[in-house]
Design a protein around this motif. Structure first.
Motif, PDB file in Angstrom:
ATOM      1  N   ARG A  27       0.946  -1.211   0.589  1.00  0.00           N
ATOM      2  CA  ARG A  27       0.198   0.007   0.023  1.00  0.00           C
ATOM      3  C   ARG A  27       0.776   0.863  -0.356  1.00  0.00           C
ATOM      4  NH1 ARG A  27      -5.078  -1.099   4.121  1.00  0.00           N
ATOM      5  NH2 ARG A  27      -5.843  -3.617   2.703  1.00  0.00           N
ATOM      6  N   GLY A  28       0.521   2.730  -0.973  1.00  0.00           N
ATOM      7  CA  GLY A  28       1.114   3.684  -1.121  1.00  0.00           C
ATOM      8  C   GLY A  28       0.352   4.949  -0.023  1.00  0.00           C
ATOM      9  N   GLY A  29      -0.347   4.209   1.192  1.00  0.00           N
ATOM     10  CA  GLY A  29      -0.713   5.461   1.897  1.00  0.00           C
ATOM     11  C   GLY A  29      -3.042   4.985   1.523  1.00  0.00           C
ATOM     12  N   LYS A  30      -3.473   6.146   2.081  1.00  0.00           N
ATOM     13  CA  LYS A  30      -5.177   6.136   2.359  1.00  0.00           C
ATOM     14  C   LYS A  30      -5.560   5.422   1.046  1.00  0.00           C
ATOM     15  CE  LYS A  30      -8.864   8.191   3.813  1.00  0.00           C
ATOM     16  NZ  LYS A  30      -9.432   9.376   4.555  1.00  0.00           N
ATOM     17  N   ASN A  31      -4.995   6.148  -0.220  1.00  0.00           N
ATOM     18  CA  ASN A  31      -5.677   5.587  -1.371  1.00  0.00           C
ATOM     19  C   ASN A  31      -4.474   5.327  -2.706  1.00  0.00           C
ATOM     20  OD1 ASN A  31      -8.836   5.875  -0.601  1.00  0.00           O
ATOM     21  ND2 ASN A  31      -7.948   8.302  -0.232  1.00  0.00           N
ATOM     22  N   SER A  32      -3.989   4.322  -2.034  1.00  0.00           N
ATOM     23  CA  SER A  32      -2.859   4.116  -3.664  1.00  0.00           C
ATOM     24  C   SER A  32      -2.379   2.458  -2.924  1.00  0.00           C
ATOM     25  CB  SER A  32      -2.284   4.564  -3.592  1.00  0.00           C
ATOM     26  OG  SER A  32      -1.334   5.116  -2.468  1.00  0.00           O
ATOM     27  N   VAL A  33      -1.684   1.668  -4.570  1.00  0.00           N
ATOM     28  CA  VAL A  33      -1.357   0.749  -3.774  1.00  0.00           C
ATOM     29  C   VAL A  33       0.223   1.245  -4.991  1.00  0.00           C
ATOM     30  CG1 VAL A  33      -2.668  -0.659  -4.014  1.00  0.00           C
ATOM     31  CG2 VAL A  33      -1.899  -0.548  -6.194  1.00  0.00           C
ATOM     32  N   ARG A  34       1.472   0.490  -4.670  1.00  0.00           N
ATOM     33  CA  ARG A  34       3.069   0.817  -4.804  1.00  0.00           C
ATOM     34  C   ARG A  34       3.296  -0.641  -5.644  1.00  0.00           C
ATOM     35  NH1 ARG A  34       1.673   5.445  -5.496  1.00  0.00           N
ATOM     36  NH2 ARG A  34       1.801   6.651  -3.212  1.00  0.00           N
ATOM     37  N   ALA A  35       4.094  -0.261  -6.660  1.00  0.00           N
ATOM     38  CA  ALA A  35       5.090  -1.564  -7.380  1.00  0.00           C
ATOM     39  C   ALA A  35       4.014  -2.219  -8.175  1.00  0.00           C
ATOM     40  CB  ALA A  35       6.033  -2.118  -6.279  1.00  0.00           C
ATOM     41  N   SER A  36       3.554  -1.478  -8.863  1.00  0.00           N
ATOM     42  CA  SER A  36       2.209  -2.027  -9.635  1.00  0.00           C
ATOM     43  C   SER A  36       2.819  -3.162 -10.526  1.00  0.00           C
ATOM     44  CB  SER A  36       0.978  -1.487 -10.524  1.00  0.00           C
ATOM     45  OG  SER A  36       0.210  -1.890 -10.221  1.00  0.00           O
ATOM     46  N   GLN A  37       3.662  -2.835 -11.448  1.00  0.00           N
ATOM     47  CA  GLN A  37       4.357  -3.384 -12.392  1.00  0.00           C
ATOM     48  C   GLN A  37       5.302  -4.653 -12.242  1.00  0.00           C
ATOM     49  OE1 GLN A  37       4.380  -2.634 -16.286  1.00  0.00           O
ATOM     50  NE2 GLN A  37       3.073  -1.323 -15.712  1.00  0.00           N
ATOM     51  N   LEU A  38       5.551  -4.771 -11.005  1.00  0.00           N
ATOM     52  CA  LEU A  38       6.292  -5.615 -10.432  1.00  0.00           C
ATOM     53  C   LEU A  38       5.336  -6.701  -9.709  1.00  0.00           C
ATOM     54  CD1 LEU A  38       8.770  -7.093  -8.782  1.00  0.00           C
ATOM     55  CD2 LEU A  38       8.204  -5.477  -6.818  1.00  0.00           C
ATOM     56  N   ALA A  39       4.487  -5.851  -8.898  1.00  0.00           N
ATOM     57  CA  ALA A  39       2.918  -7.097  -8.574  1.00  0.00           C
ATOM     58  C   ALA A  39       1.937  -7.800  -9.657  1.00  0.00           C
ATOM     59  CB  ALA A  39       2.332  -6.407  -7.867  1.00  0.00           C
ATOM     60  N   ILE A  40       2.870  -7.636 -11.043  1.00  0.00           N
ATOM     61  CA  ILE A  40       1.422  -8.100 -12.441  1.00  0.00           C
ATOM     62  C   ILE A  40       3.015  -8.870 -12.594  1.00  0.00           C
ATOM     63  CG2 ILE A  40       1.333  -8.200 -14.524  1.00  0.00           C
ATOM     64  CD1 ILE A  40      -0.716  -7.792 -12.926  1.00  0.00           C
ATOM     65  N   GLY A  41       4.386  -9.264 -12.812  1.00  0.00           N
ATOM     66  CA  GLY A  41       5.036  -9.221 -13.212  1.00  0.00           C
ATOM     67  C   GLY A  41       5.077 -10.951 -12.046  1.00  0.00           C
ATOM     68  N   LEU A  42       5.306 -10.076 -10.993  1.00  0.00           N
ATOM     69  CA  LEU A  42       4.518 -12.035 -10.141  1.00  0.00           C
ATOM     70  C   LEU A  42       3.729 -12.630 -10.112  1.00  0.00           C
ATOM     71  CD1 LEU A  42       6.564 -10.122  -6.864  1.00  0.00           C
ATOM     72  CD2 LEU A  42       6.982 -11.992  -8.028  1.00  0.00           C
ATOM     73  N   LEU A  43       2.748 -11.807  -9.961  1.00  0.00           N
ATOM     74  CA  LEU A  43       1.714 -12.613 -10.497  1.00  0.00           C
ATOM     75  C   LEU A  43       1.469 -13.443 -11.533  1.00  0.00           C
ATOM     76  CD1 LEU A  43      -1.539 -12.743 -10.471  1.00  0.00           C
ATOM     77  CD2 LEU A  43      -2.859 -11.478 -10.899  1.00  0.00           C
ATOM     78  N   ARG A  44       1.936 -12.894 -12.549  1.00  0.00           N
ATOM     79  CA  ARG A  44       2.373 -13.315 -14.453  1.00  0.00           C
ATOM     80  C   ARG A  44       2.910 -14.482 -13.722  1.00  0.00           C
ATOM     81  NH1 ARG A  44       4.151 -10.912 -19.993  1.00  0.00           N
ATOM     82  NH2 ARG A  44       4.093 -12.779 -21.061  1.00  0.00           N
ATOM     83  N   ASN A  45       4.056 -14.421 -12.945  1.00  0.00           N
ATOM     84  CA  ASN A  45       5.256 -15.467 -13.159  1.00  0.00           C
ATOM     85  C   ASN A  45       4.057 -17.053 -12.530  1.00  0.00           C
ATOM     86  OD1 ASN A  45       7.592 -13.975 -14.020  1.00  0.00           O
ATOM     87  ND2 ASN A  45       7.901 -13.694 -12.279  1.00  0.00           N
ATOM     88  N   GLU A  46       3.094 -16.303 -11.749  1.00  0.00           N
ATOM     89  CA  GLU A  46       2.675 -17.605 -10.677  1.00  0.00           C
ATOM     90  C   GLU A  46       1.803 -18.127 -11.914  1.00  0.00           C
ATOM     91  OE1 GLU A  46       2.908 -18.616  -7.930  1.00  0.00           O
ATOM     92  OE2 GLU A  46       4.564 -17.463  -7.503  1.00  0.00           O
ATOM     93  N   ALA A  47       1.073 -17.822 -12.362  1.00  0.00           N
ATOM     94  CA  ALA A  47       0.565 -17.995 -13.047  1.00  0.00           C
ATOM     95  C   ALA A  47       0.716 -19.003 -14.923  1.00  0.00           C
ATOM     96  CB  ALA A  47      -0.290 -17.202 -13.916  1.00  0.00           C
ATOM     97  N   GLU A  48       2.065 -18.500 -14.887  1.00  0.00           N
ATOM     98  CA  GLU A  48       2.012 -19.027 -15.568  1.00  0.00           C
ATOM     99  C   GLU A  48       3.286 -19.901 -16.043  1.00  0.00           C
ATOM    100  OE1 GLU A  48       3.410 -15.946 -19.345  1.00  0.00           O
ATOM    101  OE2 GLU A  48       1.219 -16.043 -19.427  1.00  0.00           O
ATOM    102  N   GLN A  49       3.621 -20.339 -14.554  1.00  0.00           N
ATOM    103  CA  GLN A  49       4.352 -21.027 -14.355  1.00  0.00           C
ATOM    104  C   GLN A  49       4.832 -21.952 -14.594  1.00  0.00           C
ATOM    105  OE1 GLN A  49       4.510 -23.134  -9.891  1.00  0.00           O
ATOM    106  NE2 GLN A  49       5.966 -21.680  -8.843  1.00  0.00           N
ATOM    107  N   LYS A  50       3.745 -23.056 -15.865  1.00  0.00           N
ATOM    108  CA  LYS A  50       4.129 -24.271 -15.439  1.00  0.00           C
ATOM    109  C   LYS A  50       2.961 -24.277 -17.197  1.00  0.00           C
ATOM    110  CE  LYS A  50       5.175 -26.891 -11.704  1.00  0.00           C
ATOM    111  NZ  LYS A  50       4.656 -27.556 -11.245  1.00  0.00           N
TER     112      LYS A  50
END
Length: 160
Positions: free
Chosen positions: A112-135
């Motif tokens: 989280r980046g404060g009351k109304n935000s999230v941070r490092a979104s591109q990194l998070a999408i990359g992590l989600l993609r790695n998990e989704a496409e692992q196999k």
């Protein structure tokens, strides 16, 4: 819970909405890794959505529930997940940081980046993609979104 079918293993992802403000809903995305899929610890990310406004396109978050989804890679948003939500179209989990970056979709960040935000979104999408496409580069996906009301929000009957 967002479930990604990875090969024969199932990766379970749960989206828990936890904090409601006038501008957005903040939550957690927990990705449980399959047996033998690397770390035994779940991957935890943060989410941001617009407030719920009667499920109206482009202005409301989606209702709680389970949805199927697919990977999309077209357009300027790059890799993302698109949810199949009855009565809605183009509902995606994609990168972005603040409420003005979203129109009814779910943003994901590493923190989280404060009351109304999230941070490092591109990194998070990359992590989600790695998990989704692992196999499997094109996984079968099922999404479940939960509202988890805090004791404070429930006890005073108000949204913070």
């Amino acid at each position: 819970m967002l479930a990604l079918q990875v090969g024969m293993a199932l990766v379970e992802i749960r989206i828990d909405r936890k904090e409601w403000t006038k501008e957005c809903i903040l939550g957690d995305m927990i990705i449980h890794r399959p047996f033998g899929g690397g770390s035994p610890f779940p991957l935890r990310l943060c989410t941001l959505e617009l407030p719920f406004m009667d499920n109206i396109n482009n202005v409301s978050s989606i209702p709680t529930g389970s949805y199927s989804a697919k990977v999309r890679t077209d357009g300027s948003k790059g890799w993302r997940l698109e949810l199949i939500v009855p009565g809605r179209s183009n509902i995606q989990i994609h990168s972005g940081n603040i409420p003005s970056d979203v129109r009814g979709c779910i943003l994901v960040g590493t923190r989280r980046g404060g009351k109304n935000s999230v941070r490092a979104s591109q990194l998070a999408i990359g992590l989600l993609r790695n998990e989704a496409e692992q196999k499997n580069p094109n996984p079968e996906i099922r999404v479940t979104v939960f509202d988890v009301h805090s004791a404070e929000a429930c006890s005073n009957g108000r949204i913070r």
